[in-house]
Write an enzyme that holds these catalytic residues in place. Structure first.
Site, mmCIF file in Angstrom:
data_model
loop_
_atom_site.group_PDB
_atom_site.id
_atom_site.type_symbol
_atom_site.label_atom_id
_atom_site.label_comp_id
_atom_site.label_asym_id
_atom_site.label_seq_id
_atom_site.Cartn_x
_atom_site.Cartn_y
_atom_site.Cartn_z
ATOM 1 N N TYR A 127 0.790 -1.211 0.000
ATOM 2 C CA TYR A 127 0.000 0.000 0.000
ATOM 3 C C TYR A 127 0.833 1.276 0.000
ATOM 4 C CZ TYR A 127 -5.045 0.040 0.447
ATOM 5 O OH TYR A 127 -6.376 0.050 0.190
ATOM 6 N N LYS A 194 1.504 -14.027 6.109
ATOM 7 C CA LYS A 194 1.787 -15.133 5.183
ATOM 8 C C LYS A 194 3.291 -15.396 5.275
ATOM 9 C CE LYS A 194 0.315 -17.812 1.703
ATOM 10 N NZ LYS A 194 -0.852 -18.699 1.641
ATOM 11 N N ASP A 227 -4.758 -16.821 4.541
ATOM 12 C CA ASP A 227 -5.798 -17.563 3.817
ATOM 13 C C ASP A 227 -6.654 -18.377 4.783
ATOM 14 O OD1 ASP A 227 -3.394 -18.886 4.200
ATOM 15 O OD2 ASP A 227 -3.439 -20.001 2.322
ATOM 16 N N ASP A 251 -6.750 -4.220 4.954
ATOM 17 C CA ASP A 251 -7.715 -3.586 4.052
ATOM 18 C C ASP A 251 -8.762 -4.605 3.603
ATOM 19 O OD1 ASP A 251 -8.640 -1.517 2.205
ATOM 20 O OD2 ASP A 251 -7.734 -2.742 0.629
#
Ligand code: NAI
Length: 368
Positions: A127, A194, A227, A251
């Site tokens: 971002y 992750k 995930d 987000d």
């Protein structure tokens, strides 16, 4: 209650922004809070007059008054201007984005037992806007640099976005999440990442989070891979308390979470830094319903309740939240985003009708 006069910068924004911020002002007045609004501008409408969607005057006003609340602003596509929201977060170092996701019975959400807070890092990650256009000399140079070092083979025709995560910003946001938990009677912090794939960015975030957690033994701690976290959220969101995430996952997760409890019309938020705070709903300017008196102002109004908490006006903030719960529980006066899809449901009311119903509900709380 509400005895102290507060000065707050008000940015109405674009699209439904003016409608939902006007509604918010009405409800804040009904709560008994004493707020003087200092109007400021940002958004698409500013570009012609100021040459930028975020005038310097607006930043200066927020620096002067410390607290602001804004409506959504449209990010002009293809004009070369950076998103106002991203620019504002950087200019004021608003490093933490706080998004409570709490079920409101009667709002038609898929779950009635969600009570979690998303803490999203607000300054780094994909971002940060560090990007290199496909075919540009910078992109080609970067690709050569990577390919020469045998770090992988990046195709020559790639566009590149950079994902920086620093120890300092990761520590700040995880500290913020634990401090928030301690100060707000919450018991558990979950870090989402992750790290198994992105060892040097998400892996760093997880390592720092574990270090910070070790200093806060009073608060529970666990981690989830992003995930799996998404699946866990859909299956049983009630298991989460405070959730801390890097910018991009935060987000995405906040819209996912908003959807679980009834949609974007209900989701409030705050951007908080060490010196300043800017409150705003999660939703955007909703151009499809702008100017039609159809918008649901609840998210903007609940953002104002967070602002009142921040200003120490907890009684007024609680009164607003109690009023919102009462209006949804009664189910007589709800906007189209909430009742639209309900079979045999009531006809939707306008933004203004909802606001008046809520204001009278709050005013009637006085007599209890
Ligand atoms: P959006 O959130 O504006 O709208 C998505 C959908 O949700 C639309 O169908 C809209 O009608 C509905 N919706 C959103 N808020 C609602 C409300 N309060 N009441 C009833 N329905 C509501 O997202 P979209 O369309 O992706 O973005 C529109 C513009 O807003 C873009 O220019 C985007 O960049 C900007 N944006 C600004 C934000 C901000 O200022 N904080 C945040 C997100 C988007």
């Amino acid at each position: 209650m509400g005895m102290h006069k507060h000065t707050v910068v008000l940015i109405p924004g674009d699209g439904i922004g003016p409608e939902v911020t006007t509604a918010m002002q009405r409800v804040v007045a009904a709560s008994g809070a004493s707020v003087e609004w200092v109007p400021a501008e940002a958004g698409a409408g500013c570009i012609e007059r100021f040459g930028t969607p975020l005038p310097r005057e607006t930043i200066e006003l927020i620096k002067e008054h410390k607290t602001a609340i804004k409506g959504p602003v449209t990010t002009p596509v293809g004009t070369g201007f950076r998103s106002v929201n991203v620019a504002l977060r950087h200019a004021l170092d608003l490093y933490a984005n706080l998004r409570p996701v709490i079920s409101i019975p009667g709002a038609g959400g898929r779950y009635d037992d969600v009570n979690l807070v998303i803490v999203r890092e607000n300054t780094e990650d994909l971002y940060a806007g560090i990007e290199f256009e496909e075919g540009s000399s910078e992109a080609l140079e970067l690709i050569d640099f990577i390919n020469e070092r045998e770090k992988g083979s990046v195709a020559k025709d790639s566009g590149i976005s950079i994902k920086p995560l620093s120890v300092s910003a990761s520590r700040d946001i995880v500290e913020f999440a634990f401090d928030y938990a301690e100060q707000n009677g919450r018991e558990h912090v979950t870090v989402v990442h992750k790290a198994n794939i992105m060892k040097h960015s998400d892996g760093l975030f997880l390592r720092v989070a574990r270090e910070v957690a070790a200093d806060h033994g009073d608060i529970g701690f666990d981690d989830r891979i992003v995930d799996a976290f998404c699946m866990n959220m859909v299956v049983d969101p009630s298991q989460f308390d405070v959730v801390v995430l890097p910018n991009l996952y935060g987000d995405i997760a906040s819209d996912l979470a908003a959807g679980l409890v009834g949609g974007l019309g209900l989701a409030p938020g705050a951007n908080i830094g060490k010196a300043y705070a800017v409150f705003e709903a999660v939703h955007g300017s909703a151009p499809d319903i702008a100017g039609m008196n159809k918008a649901n102002p609840t998210a903007q109004i609940l953002s104002a309740a967070m602002m009142l908490d921040h200003l120490g006006e907890h009684v007024c903030a609680d009164r607003i939240r109690a009023g919102v719960r009462a209006v949804y529980a009664k189910g007589e006066c709800l906007t189209g985003d909430i009742v639209g899809s309900r079979e045999g449901g009531k006809a939707p009311v306008t933004c203004i009708e909802f606001t008046e119903a809520l204001a009278s509900e709050i005013e009637s709380l006085d007599t209890v």
